[in-house]
Write an enzyme that holds these catalytic residues in place. Structure first.
Site, PDB file in Angstrom:
ATOM      1  N   HIS A  73       3.463   6.642  -6.901  1.00 26.99           N
ATOM      2  CA  HIS A  73       2.868   7.963  -7.512  1.00 26.99           C
ATOM      3  C   HIS A  73       3.601   8.924  -7.261  1.00 26.99           C
ATOM      4  O   HIS A  73       3.779   9.892  -8.207  1.00 26.99           O
ATOM      5  CB  HIS A  73       1.500   7.962  -6.438  1.00 26.99           C
ATOM      6  N   HIS A 102       0.862  -0.967  -0.095  1.00 29.02           N
ATOM      7  CA  HIS A 102       0.020   0.029  -0.089  1.00 29.02           C
ATOM      8  C   HIS A 102       0.961   1.299  -0.169  1.00 29.02           C
ATOM      9  O   HIS A 102       0.719   2.118  -0.582  1.00 29.02           O
ATOM     10  CB  HIS A 102      -0.879  -0.111   1.253  1.00 29.02           C
ATOM     11  N   GLU A 103       1.960   1.200   0.940  1.00 31.04           N
ATOM     12  CA  GLU A 103       2.837   2.640   1.079  1.00 31.04           C
ATOM     13  C   GLU A 103       3.658   2.732  -0.312  1.00 31.04           C
ATOM     14  O   GLU A 103       3.829   3.778  -0.624  1.00 31.04           O
ATOM     15  CB  GLU A 103       3.437   2.703   2.229  1.00 31.04           C
ATOM     16  N   HIS A 146       1.838   4.728  -2.954  1.00 30.13           N
ATOM     17  CA  HIS A 146       1.898   6.126  -2.841  1.00 30.13           C
ATOM     18  C   HIS A 146       3.190   6.537  -3.169  1.00 30.13           C
ATOM     19  O   HIS A 146       3.377   7.538  -4.117  1.00 30.13           O
ATOM     20  CB  HIS A 146       1.925   6.444  -1.234  1.00 30.13           C
TER      21      HIS A 146
END
Length: 649
Positions: free
Chosen positions: A439, A432-433, A436
């Site tokens: 991105h 999940h991290e 980010h």
């Protein structure tokens, strides 16, 4: 110095870095005011934003994560000072005029590219939110309200974590040991949601959520001040102001989304509550009524009983090294990107176990740096999170300023006998991290104001939640999950069991999130509120969630997300809906499809916040999703996969 910033080799360096930034910003303000309107105006504004963010973003991270108190304190001070300057600049009439001249010039505006136009509009939006268009007296009021809101947010946030004390004689002797003793008192610092003893959970719930009068006043003041500010600058409610520029666009759409989702879930949630009730009857026949403190515990018991997913069975297959290899391999196949460990210089990191990764593209070269602060240490906050330390942007000299981010997790250290082993939950959080972080690396915008994850809140979680779908796909997991001792791969049915176990009581879990999101919308909707915040909580809980409200409790006083996600708590659900649609349509058939990976980069990651979020989603899905599509995507994720069900039965 920290992150290679020479001034930051000691706490006093923050003062120096801050003074330098403020000096630079003064020169840029003068330059902006004297430059004729044109694309250069936007460039100067972005340089101004960058000069301040380079110190503020870095300080934002250091103030919560640095082990040395002196560094944390200096960073906190720098944050406050830069925050004050930003508030002042947002109400600087002359500075605003220079941008307004550009926006008013139709000829120049039509000659700008869409990203530059959007960035100019976003800067203008920041001015308007601060009440720049008001007369001087009202402008002063707006500044004061902003300061007041900031203070109330900090105080409320502190209050959400404070333990409650109770005379120890009030509690039966056999459960007292669950709580910290302090003389004749017991401290209750949380909900003890995983404790198998029903009585402990009930006591923790009723004591921890007992209303605190000061915290109640803070919340009421915060909601009223946010509403006053929104109305002062021309919005109906705070929610209307907060949702400007998001995927949802306005509170009406959010309400429609939550109501339709709730409708669909209401066909499934009662069955979940019924299963939990049966389990409670089985384990505790004297008292089988399902209460709010039972939901997290009994849904966990059902998951474990039905699918045998003891984390201890999985950990040996998820060593940190194997998981990082898995990410590296996935990014390389999907996006042509590799992660390389880099040596750090003296004083560059804040703890010796922090690792620095260079993110390198096969043809474009170095894209940026990720600092991995992965391990537990005393005083380190427990939440997993991603911080932008420096935003990417195109510099005046034509070079690209590389983005720098930190990923913070709380993993256990390796022991003599074994490497760091992750539970399935930790592995999913790491993915999940990393979503980010990618991105941030690939949102290579010209302007740092919209770089990477600086985008609408309800879009920001899409790349990270999408990575969870990869983390739960056997084809992906099978590439890296190996037993650290034997090298044996993780059996397929163990991955399937894990995925299916997440669907147990998932409708009830989602219904709880809908309740929180609905509560947040009402609190930030029309003021004055029709009832007290506690009466609204009771009413919404019974209408939207379904488990009874417990008298003399005030859960909203522990709702810390009201600070950072005011009027936007729905974002998590909406981002999940989009991620689900992207997964099913683009990656479910082949999670390593390079052409899809490139389309994902081009349509969704590359723009940061420089393009309207719904347009990015349209570009990826090649259609414009409706509220119904969002709801269907979330609800269809709850369906059991029969193949696994039969295999395991």
């Amino acid at each position: 110095g920290l992150f290679g910033v020479p001034e930051l080799n000691c706490p006093e360096g923050f003062q120096e870095a801050q003074d330098k930034a403020l000096q630079e910003s003064e020169q840029l303000v003068q330059k902006a005011c004297s430059t004729p309107p044109g694309p250069e105006t936007v460039m100067i504004f972005d340089q101004l934003s960058d000069a301040l963010c380079r110190v503020a973003d870095l300080a934002d991270f250091v103030k919560i994560a640095h082990p040395d108190f002196a560094f944390r304190e200096a960073a906190e001070e720098a944050c406050r000072n830069i925050g004050t300057v930003v508030e002042k600049l947002n109400t600087d009439v002359e500075l605003c005029q220079s941008l307004r001249r550009l926006l008013a010039d139709e000829v120049i505006m039509s000659s700008l590219d869409p990203e530059t136009r959007r960035v100019a509009e976003l800067f203008m939006f920041d001015f308007e939110i601060s009440g720049i268009h008001l007369d001087e007296e009202k402008r002063k009021r707006a500044v004061n309200l902003n300061v007041r809101i900031l203070d109330l947010c900090n105080e409320f946030l502190t209050g959400t974590h404070l333990p409650n004390k109770i005379d120890k004689h009030v509690l039966p002797e056999h459960i007292r040991y669950n709580f910290t003793a302090e003389g004749n008192y017991l401290q209750v610092a949380g909900l003890h949601a995983d404790c198998p003893d029903d009585l402990v959970r009930e006591a923790a719930y009723k004591i921890f959520l007992y209303p605190n009068a000061e915290q109640l006043t803070r919340l009421e003041d915060l909601l009223a001040s946010r509403n006053s500010l929104a109305q002062l600058v021309g919005y109906d409610t705070f929610a209307h102001r907060a949702l400007q520029g998001t995927m949802a666009k306005n509170p009406e759409t959010v309400t429609q989304f939550l109501e339709q989702l709730s409708d669909q879930l209401s066909k499934r949630t009662p069955k979940d509550f019924e299963m939990m009730t049966k389990m409670k009857m089985k384990l505790n026949p004297q008292n089988s009524k399902l209460m709010p403190w039972d939901h997290p515990y009994y849904s966990g018991v059902l998951r474990a009983e039905r699918y045998n997913i003891d984390p201890g069975l999985y950990c040996p297959f998820f060593s940190l090294g194997a998981c990082m290899e898995g990410l590296n391999s996935l990014f390389s196949q999907l996006l042509g990107i590799s992660l390389y460990a880099e040596q750090t210089q003296k004083g560059e990191v804040w703890s010796e176990d922090v690792r620095k990764l260079a993110v390198v593209h096969e043809t474009e070269g170095l894209l940026g740096y990720i600092y991995c602060d992965f391990f537990q240490r005393p005083d380190k906050p427990h939440q997993d999170c991603h911080f932008t330390v420096r935003g990417g942007r195109l510099r005046e000299n034509g070079e690209y300023q590389l983005p720098v981010v930190v990923l913070m997790l709380s993993l256990p250290h390796s022991t003599r006998g074994s490497p760091t082993l992750l539970t399935p939950g930790m592995m999913e959080n790491l993915f999940h991290e990393m979503g980010h972080a990618m991105h941030s690396m690939l949102g290579r915008t010209r302007y740092q104001h919209v770089t990477g994850t600086r985008c609408a809140t309800d879009f920001a979680e899409v790349p990270s939640i999408l990575m969870e779908y990869f983390a739960n796909d056997y084809r992906v997991v099978n590439q890296f999950a190996r037993h650290y001792k034997t090298g044996q791969p993780l059996p397929k049915n163990m991955v399937s069991r894990l995925c299916e176990s997440k669907k147990v009581c998932a409708a009830a879990d989602m219904q709880l999130q809908v309740f929180y999101a609905a509560l947040d919308q009402i609190y930030h909707g029309k003021h004055p509120l029709k009832k007290s915040t506690t009466e609204i909580l009771k009413e919404t809980q019974e209408k939207v969630y379904g488990l009874p409200y417990v008298p003399n409790t005030a859960w909203q006083l522990r709702f810390s997300h009201l600070v950072g996600y005011g009027a936007k708590y729905y974002s998590y659900l909406m981002s999940r809906a989009v991620a689900s649609m992207v997964w099913k349509q683009c990656f479910a058939q082949d999670p390593f499809d390079r052409a899809m990976g490139e389309r994902y980069r081009r349509e969704m990651l590359a723009h940061g916040g420089g393009k309207e979020p719904i347009l990015m989603v349209q570009g990826m899905l090649q259609k414009s999703p409706s509220v119904e599509d969002f709801v269907d995507a979330l609800v269809s994720d709850l369906d059991q996969d029969f193949e696994t069900f039969f295999m395991d039965s």
